[in-house]
Design an enzyme around this catalytic site. Structure first.
Site, PDB file in Angstrom:
ATOM      1  N   SER A  18       0.766  14.527 -17.516  1.00  0.00           N
ATOM      2  CA  SER A  18       1.095  15.220 -16.268  1.00  0.00           C
ATOM      3  C   SER A  18       1.362  16.689 -16.510  1.00  0.00           C
ATOM      4  CB  SER A  18       2.295  14.564 -15.588  1.00  0.00           C
ATOM      5  OG  SER A  18       3.278  14.256 -16.512  1.00  0.00           O
ATOM      6  N   ASN A  20       1.417  19.209  -9.876  1.00  0.00           N
ATOM      7  CA  ASN A  20       2.763  19.179 -10.460  1.00  0.00           C
ATOM      8  C   ASN A  20       3.404  20.554 -10.497  1.00  0.00           C
ATOM      9  OD1 ASN A  20       3.066  16.476 -10.806  1.00  0.00           O
ATOM     10  ND2 ASN A  20       2.516  16.449 -12.956  1.00  0.00           N
ATOM     11  N   HIS A  31      -5.989  13.078 -14.447  1.00  0.00           N
ATOM     12  CA  HIS A  31      -4.588  12.948 -14.046  1.00  0.00           C
ATOM     13  C   HIS A  31      -4.483  12.253 -12.693  1.00  0.00           C
ATOM     14  CE1 HIS A  31      -0.570  14.948 -12.873  1.00  0.00           C
ATOM     15  NE2 HIS A  31      -0.358  13.821 -13.513  1.00  0.00           N
TER      16      HIS A  31
HETATM   17  N1  CAA Z   1       1.034   0.186  -5.672  1.00  0.00           N
HETATM   18  C1  CAA Z   1       0.033  -0.211  -4.862  1.00  0.00           C
HETATM   19  N2  CAA Z   1       0.038  -0.015  -3.535  1.00  0.00           N
HETATM   20  C2  CAA Z   1       1.126   0.553  -3.004  1.00  0.00           C
HETATM   21  C3  CAA Z   1       2.222   0.973  -3.781  1.00  0.00           C
HETATM   22  C4  CAA Z   1       2.147   0.757  -5.172  1.00  0.00           C
HETATM   23  N3  CAA Z   1       3.126   1.136  -5.999  1.00  0.00           N
HETATM   24  N4  CAA Z   1       3.145   1.538  -2.946  1.00  0.00           N
HETATM   25  C5  CAA Z   1       2.658   1.472  -1.709  1.00  0.00           C
HETATM   26  N5  CAA Z   1       1.445   0.888  -1.754  1.00  0.00           N
HETATM   27  C6  CAA Z   1       0.554   0.650  -0.631  1.00  0.00           C
HETATM   28  C7  CAA Z   1       1.115  -0.367   0.309  1.00  0.00           C
HETATM   29  O1  CAA Z   1       0.778  -1.666  -0.088  1.00  0.00           O
HETATM   30  C8  CAA Z   1       0.443   0.029   1.606  1.00  0.00           C
HETATM   31  O2  CAA Z   1      -0.884  -0.476   1.599  1.00  0.00           O
HETATM   32  P1  CAA Z   1      -1.614  -0.948   2.960  1.00  0.00           P
HETATM   33  O3  CAA Z   1      -1.629   0.261   3.866  1.00  0.00           O
HETATM   34  O4  CAA Z   1      -2.976  -1.329   2.472  1.00  0.00           O
HETATM   35  O5  CAA Z   1      -0.851  -2.082   3.495  1.00  0.00           O
HETATM   36  C9  CAA Z   1       0.354   1.564   1.510  1.00  0.00           C
HETATM   37  O6  CAA Z   1       0.450   1.867   0.117  1.00  0.00           O
HETATM   38  C10 CAA Z   1       1.451   2.256   2.248  1.00  0.00           C
HETATM   39  O7  CAA Z   1       2.683   1.781   1.738  1.00  0.00           O
HETATM   40  P2  CAA Z   1       3.999   1.559   2.610  1.00  0.00           P
HETATM   41  O8  CAA Z   1       3.604   1.227   4.024  1.00  0.00           O
HETATM   42  O9  CAA Z   1       4.889   0.619   1.896  1.00  0.00           O
HETATM   43  O10 CAA Z   1       4.777   2.927   2.540  1.00  0.00           O
HETATM   44  P3  CAA Z   1       4.360   4.384   2.938  1.00  0.00           P
HETATM   45  O11 CAA Z   1       3.388   4.449   4.063  1.00  0.00           O
HETATM   46  O12 CAA Z   1       5.642   5.104   3.057  1.00  0.00           O
HETATM   47  O13 CAA Z   1       3.613   4.931   1.656  1.00  0.00           O
HETATM   48  C11 CAA Z   1       3.625   6.032  -0.417  1.00  0.00           C
HETATM   49  C12 CAA Z   1       4.188   4.883   0.394  1.00  0.00           C
HETATM   50  C13 CAA Z   1       2.130   5.840  -0.601  1.00  0.00           C
HETATM   51  C14 CAA Z   1       4.298   5.972  -1.779  1.00  0.00           C
HETATM   52  C15 CAA Z   1       3.899   7.384   0.356  1.00  0.00           C
HETATM   53  O14 CAA Z   1       5.238   7.459   0.698  1.00  0.00           O
HETATM   54  C16 CAA Z   1       3.542   8.600  -0.469  1.00  0.00           C
HETATM   55  O15 CAA Z   1       2.393   8.994  -0.549  1.00  0.00           O
HETATM   56  N6  CAA Z   1       4.558   9.254  -1.066  1.00  0.00           N
HETATM   57  C17 CAA Z   1       4.364  10.453  -1.893  1.00  0.00           C
HETATM   58  C18 CAA Z   1       4.154  10.025  -3.305  1.00  0.00           C
HETATM   59  C19 CAA Z   1       3.823  11.185  -4.204  1.00  0.00           C
HETATM   60  O16 CAA Z   1       4.054  12.345  -3.916  1.00  0.00           O
HETATM   61  N7  CAA Z   1       3.269  10.851  -5.384  1.00  0.00           N
HETATM   62  C20 CAA Z   1       2.923  11.840  -6.370  1.00  0.00           C
HETATM   63  C21 CAA Z   1       4.032  11.975  -7.360  1.00  0.00           C
HETATM   64  S1  CAA Z   1       3.656  13.133  -8.616  1.00  0.00           S
HETATM   65  C22 CAA Z   1       2.774  12.252  -9.717  1.00  0.00           C
HETATM   66  O17 CAA Z   1       2.572  11.080  -9.644  1.00  0.00           O
HETATM   67  C23 CAA Z   1       2.187  13.047 -10.806  1.00  0.00           C
HETATM   68  C24 CAA Z   1       2.991  13.187 -11.993  1.00  0.00           C
HETATM   69  O18 CAA Z   1       2.392  13.460 -13.012  1.00  0.00           O
HETATM   70  C25 CAA Z   1       4.447  13.180 -11.997  1.00  0.00           C
END
Ligand code: CAA
Length: 554
Positions: free
Chosen positions: A130, A201, A151
């Site tokens: 990352s 990031n 990534h």
């Molecule tokens: N694995 C698989 N599927 C998942 C999941 C997981 N861990 N978490 C959620 N989902 C799926 C759910 O099953 C759901 O699927 P369907 O629509 O097909 O039913 C969908 O994602 C939406 O989930 P929820 O309804 O439970 O919740 P939500 O709409 O609030 O979405 C989220 C959850 C996708 C995590 C959303 O809140 C989001 O995009 N958050 C931001 C996350 C982010 O910024 N990530 C980047 C972090 S930085 C990084 O990763 C890089 C690094 O190097 C640090």
């Protein structure tokens, strides 16, 4: 050049993939490849860890079956495409290896040099790092030209972004091949060079560090802070919830790398973050971070505005402005009596809270109604001051003043409590009313405004009355960072927007946001914050767009 072997060119030739490291990210990456029909070899350090990776995949795909997104038959076929092992030697015949082990340079270098001797000469070696330097990892291998960054973003099965990172060594054909592979996986690739934090990031983690620093000052509760950015700015999660999801150790590691590379104090790991990592509170994965995730969880923090609220039955609106009118409608719909006066009216005398519009006005108050040509448009203090004497002595004055300039600069001469507020545009999560607390605002008065907001169905966010309150104090510098990144020539506005929407789930990218809000508004906000609370002033490219009235994306 990539040494020639059995695979040849084109992402379609990649049929078997090895994933090393089966934690949250690694297991998610296995799922992405297996879902796209590729064969996967999942590797971790011990048979137990490999088994744990298998468990992650079974659970995740099981949820998809339960939600009706995947048939049981397809789940079985997907699981059958994956083999699990504790030995990297099982990667001898894969076309691509993706490393997703912990973010320690020495671990990665060690793994890549082992892989050098195990895999075919034409196997692509990719890292999901990352933030670490891919150039350093590549330079330590026998064939640095086949080393590339892929990534993914957490949760990998959901978020579409794949940052494809090339180094000075990387074969250009390989970059195309990996970009096409990402597209074949249903992802959105953004190709960039090797720079600390890459695109997403560098922007996201700096924003999270600022948010943690704000929380650390005690000026806002964790729930209000998260609501400010989730509901107020429309982001999918609040910054503290997101930090817990990413893992506080990972957030800190990326901060360290960013700070080391840029010496930008905004990116330095906040003291609280460092302490939490030392204490082993790493977020969801350890059951405790900013929030608790264990069985006894859910102790809400006391909101910053706790205190017995004054009873509120009548709301006054003084002055003009779209936000003021909208607030009045919302309060009325919430069952509160609303009285409105452009300048002054005895009716305001019965209001417990008087929201003061600061958009426009002149001494007659008729400018906004278009009935006057006095050319005195601007902050409405003068117009309103006439009305203030008619307001009840105990009424709370709530100027609609997002930058909190009025409340900070002009104590009410009648010694009434001044509580600056800012009504944000509604987003998917609701509509935020920010409420500022100052030296003169008592807990009861702030709680009264909060209660009125609650009754109107708004999401109240209480924070110290500083320029930008909470939402803009975090959002504007984040947008400014995106402009500075564009200005540095590292990535295009479109790629930065794609990175933040596809990688972090933003409803719109930073440049779409600036174009919607207006570069002038963001510039002004940053300039006021820089002089009152510190922080970087607006980036020169932002100022240029503001002055010229230009949009970033046309
Ligand atoms: N694995 C698989 N599927 C998942 C999941 C997981 N861990 N978490 C959620 N989902 C799926 C759910 O099953 C759901 O699927 P369907 O629509 O097909 O039913 C969908 O994602 C939406 O989930 P929820 O309804 O439970 O919740 P939500 O709409 O609030 O979405 C989220 C959850 C996708 C995590 C959303 O809140 C989001 O995009 N958050 C931001 C996350 C982010 O910024 N990530 C980047 C972090 S930085 C990084 O990763 C890089 C690094 O190097 C640090």
């Amino acid at each position: 050049m990539v040494p020639s072997g059995g695979r040849g060119n084109g992402s379609g030739r990649i049929g078997t993939v090895g994933v090393v490291g089966l934690g949250t990210m690694g297991a998610g990456i296995v799922e992405v490849f297996a879902k796209a029909g590729l064969s996967v070899v999942g590797v971790d350090g011990t048979p137990e860890l490999a088994e744990r990776g298998k468990g992650f995949l079974t659970t995740s795909t099981g949820k998809a079956v339960a939600r009706g997104r995947l048939s049981e038959q397809d789940q079985k076929a997907l699981l059958d495409r994956v083999t699990w092992t504790a030995s990297v030697t099982d990667l001898a015949d894969v076309d691509l290896v993706i490393e997703a082990i912990p973010e320690r340079l020495e671990f990665k270098i060690d793994l890549f040099s082992k892989l050098d001797d195990i895999v075919r000469p034409d196997t692509i070696l990719a890292s999901n790092t990352s933030s670490l330097s891919l150039t350093t990892i590549a330079a330590a291998t026998k064939h640095p030209e086949r080393v590339i960054g892929m990534h993914f973003f957490n949760p990998a099965p959901v978020l579409a972004l794949v940052e494809v990172i090339s180094t000075l060594f990387t074969d250009t054909k390989l970059v195309r091949e990996v970009r096409d592979l990402a597209t074949r996986l249903g992802k959105k690739p953004v190709v960039v060079g090797d720079r600390a934090g890459f695109v997403a990031n560098a922007l996201l983690i700096t924003y999270l560090a600022r948010a943690i620093r704000l929380y650390e000052t005690g000026s806002v509760s964790r729930e209000d802070l998260d609501n400010a950015m989730r509901v107020g700015a429309g982001f999918p999660m609040g910054p503290l919830t997101l930090s817990d999801l990413i893992g506080l150790d990972v957030v800190k590691e990326v901060c360290d790398v960013l700070y080391e590379a840029t010496k930008d104090p905004s990116a330095a790991p906040p003291a609280l973050l460092q302490q939490m990592v030392t204490a082993g509170r790493l977020g969801r994965k350890t059951g405790q971070g900013f929030y608790d995730y264990g069985p006894d969880a859910d102790e809400s923090e006391q909101p910053a505005s706790s205190g017995r609220a004054l009873a509120v039955s009548t709301i006054g609106l003084l002055g003009t402005g779209e936000a003021l009118a909208q607030l009045g409608e919302t309060m009325e719909a919430g069952g509160l009596k609303v009285v409105h006066s452009v300048t002054a009216s005895a009716a305001l005398g019965e209001a417990q809270i008087v929201f003061v519009g600061t958009d426009a006005g002149c001494a007659t108050g008729e400018c906004a109604a278009g009935a006057c040509e006095c050319d005195q448009m601007g902050p409405a203090q003068e117009a309103i001051s006439a009305g203030l004497s008619k307001i009840g002595k105990n009424a709370i004055l709530a100027p609609m003043d997002g930058l909190a300039e009025w409340a900070i600069g002009t104590p009410d001469e009648h010694a009434r409590v001044v509580v600056p507020v800012r009504l944000h545009e509604p987003t998917k999560g609701g509509q935020v009313l920010e409420i500022g607390t100052g030296l003169d605002s008592g807990a009861r008065e702030v709680a009264a405004v909060r209660t009125a907001a609650d009754r109107a169905g708004l999401v109240p966010v209480v924070g110290r009355a500083r320029s930008g309150l909470v939402v803009d104090a975090l959002l504007y510098p984040h947008l400014n960072d995106a402009v500075a990144m564009l200005d540095s020539g590292y990535a295009s506005a479109q790629d930065i927007d794609t990175a933040m929407t596809a990688g972090c789930g933003y409803p719109e990218g930073p440049f779409t946001m600036i174009d919607r809000l207006g570069a002038d508004q963001v510039t002004e906000g940053l300039a006021v914050m820089a002089t009152t609370v510190g922080g970087a002033g607006p980036s020169p490219l932002l100022v240029e767009h503001a002055v010229r009235g230009r949009k970033f994306l046309d």
